[in-house]
Design a protein around this motif. Structure first.
Motif, PDB file in Angstrom:
ATOM      1  N   THR A 183     -62.732  78.171 -18.701  1.00  0.00           N
ATOM      2  CA  THR A 183     -62.102  78.133 -17.221  1.00  0.00           C
ATOM      3  C   THR A 183     -60.429  77.868 -17.730  1.00  0.00           C
ATOM      4  OG1 THR A 183     -62.213  75.932 -17.539  1.00  0.00           O
ATOM      5  CG2 THR A 183     -63.570  77.325 -16.145  1.00  0.00           C
ATOM      6  N   ASP A 185     -57.038  76.630 -16.854  1.00  0.00           N
ATOM      7  CA  ASP A 185     -56.096  76.306 -15.789  1.00  0.00           C
ATOM      8  C   ASP A 185     -54.747  75.723 -16.107  1.00  0.00           C
ATOM      9  OD1 ASP A 185     -58.849  75.020 -14.861  1.00  0.00           O
ATOM     10  OD2 ASP A 185     -58.602  73.647 -16.396  1.00  0.00           O
ATOM     11  N   ALA A 253     -51.960  73.564  -8.767  1.00  0.00           N
ATOM     12  CA  ALA A 253     -52.579  74.088  -9.627  1.00  0.00           C
ATOM     13  C   ALA A 253     -53.511  74.964  -9.697  1.00  0.00           C
ATOM     14  CB  ALA A 253     -53.454  72.694 -10.095  1.00  0.00           C
ATOM     15  N   ARG A 255     -56.816  77.448 -11.013  1.00  0.00           N
ATOM     16  CA  ARG A 255     -57.803  77.492 -11.557  1.00  0.00           C
ATOM     17  C   ARG A 255     -58.858  79.080 -11.810  1.00  0.00           C
ATOM     18  NH1 ARG A 255     -62.650  73.494 -13.889  1.00  0.00           N
ATOM     19  NH2 ARG A 255     -60.928  72.534 -15.075  1.00  0.00           N
ATOM     20  N   HIS A 306     -56.044  71.642 -19.838  1.00  0.00           N
ATOM     21  CA  HIS A 306     -57.168  71.994 -19.125  1.00  0.00           C
ATOM     22  C   HIS A 306     -56.894  70.859 -17.888  1.00  0.00           C
ATOM     23  CE1 HIS A 306     -58.900  74.079 -22.424  1.00  0.00           C
ATOM     24  NE2 HIS A 306     -57.908  73.098 -23.658  1.00  0.00           N
ATOM     25  N   TRP A 307     -56.870  70.770 -16.931  1.00  0.00           N
ATOM     26  CA  TRP A 307     -57.099  69.925 -16.328  1.00  0.00           C
ATOM     27  C   TRP A 307     -58.590  68.885 -15.905  1.00  0.00           C
ATOM     28  CZ3 TRP A 307     -59.679  72.683 -11.163  1.00  0.00           C
ATOM     29  CH2 TRP A 307     -58.035  74.078 -10.554  1.00  0.00           C
TER      30      TRP A 307
END
Length: 340
Positions: A183, A185, A253, A255, A306-307
């Motif tokens: 992932t 972000d 946000a 992703r 990163h979230w």
């Protein structure tokens, strides 16, 4: 390229002509620009753009097997004055990129977008240039030589109640080799001090992406903007009827989720062999705010942000493209093939 020069000249003579009612203009670029030993990866052409008008409709066209992407920008001066130039470097679109405005983006197979009646994209206070950018292919066939990549634009001189502008969210870094479910972000605070309705959005990756999602984070609560499977063409989803506003203090946000079966890393970049992670967020503001907000960007690095390091209660569906989404509702009623 003499035919191309003639075609561009004809387009130049038409764009921005004064008319009392809405009118349409067509921008075209021959696919031959992307064939042969001197072919472009990204081609740009520029046309004069009349001041203080509004673009209210985008209708892109490309034959099967045609171009990957189309994009439209406005700038005060194009990077080149020749009819068509190579512009894979984003700094080679406008001479002054600080004054570049992104207007619209599309990829193969997607429909166009008609803006809501109460809004439009302003061409600016002074005369500028419209830049038509094409990301070509390396696998074009000879029978495409007589085809064109084109976009039909609808203009109006009547000022709508609100101006639509675009904010772009993106990612740098790379997708590690032999990695599934990786992932990337991005998250940035809302950048202006007024609330704004979200008119539409688009989410985009290249070939390694399997899910993309976008959210508003408000006082710790995650509000979904959209989730899509990026293996389908990139639509601009019109969500004006949802009356979803982004407020001062909100965080936007995004992703993207990837599967990389290769034994080498995949870099984020602009070539088709690279990857991308983009949210294109179209929102509406009063006319007095439009110049303050054009071509704002938010970017993070895939290896550095990163979230999980910043937020709690991350939505479990952020990498899941199933369920009642804008994309799945669209797919139920319209034919839209996965990208090839």
């Amino acid at each position: 390229m003499s035919g191309l020069c003639l075609l561009v000249a004809l387009t130049l003579s038409n764009i921005g002509s004064a008319k009392s009612q809405n009118y349409h203009e067509v921008l075209r670029m021959p696919l031959s620009s992307f064939m042969g030993p001197d072919r472009f990866q990204y081609g740009c052409l520029s046309v004069p753009l009349k001041s203080d008008e509004y673009i209210v409709d985008f209708q892109p066209h490309s034959p099967p097997g045609g171009v990957h992407h189309m994009a439209l920008y406005s700038c005060e001066e194009p990077y080149e004055r020749q009819s068509v130039w190579e512009c894979i470097d984003p700094k080679h679109i406008c001479k002054d990129n600080a004054k570049k405005s992104a207007l619209f983006a599309w990829n193969l197979g997607a429909p166009g977008w008609t803006l809501p009646a109460y809004t439009g994209i302003n061409t600016g206070k002074s005369s500028k240039y419209l830049i038509f950018q094409i990301h070509g292919r390396t696998d074009l066939k000879e029978y495409h030589m007589d085809k064109y990549a084109s976009v039909t634009l609808e203009f109006t001189a009547e000022r709508p109640p609100l101006d639509t502008v675009l904010k772009v969210y993106g990612i740098g870094g790379y997708i590690p080799a032999n990695t599934l479910g990786f992932t990337t972000d991005v998250a940035c605070p809302w950048h202006i001090n007024i609330s704004a309705p979200i008119i539409g959005y688009a989410l985009h990756t290249h070939d390694y992406g399997v899910a993309t999602s976008a959210y508003l984070i408000r006082n710790g609560t995650w509000i979904e903007i959209g989730r899509v499977d990026p293996r389908y063409a990139m639509l601009t989803y019109d969500i004006a009827d949802r009356e979803l506003h982004v407020h001062p203090g909100d965080i936007v946000a995004t992703r993207c989720t990837y599967n990389n079966h290769r034994t080498t890393d995949v870099q984020m970049g602009f070539r088709h062999s690279d990857e991308m992670c983009n949210l294109l967020l179209h929102y509406a503001v009063p006319h007095s705010y439009a110049d303050q907000t054009k071509m704002t960007q938010c970017s993070k690095n895939a290896q550095e942000f990163h979230w999980e390091d910043v937020f709690d209660n991350i939505p479990p569906l952020a990498s899941d493209v199933s369920g009642d989404t804008d994309q799945n509702r669209y797919l139920k009623t319209h034919h839209l093939a996965k990208k090839v």
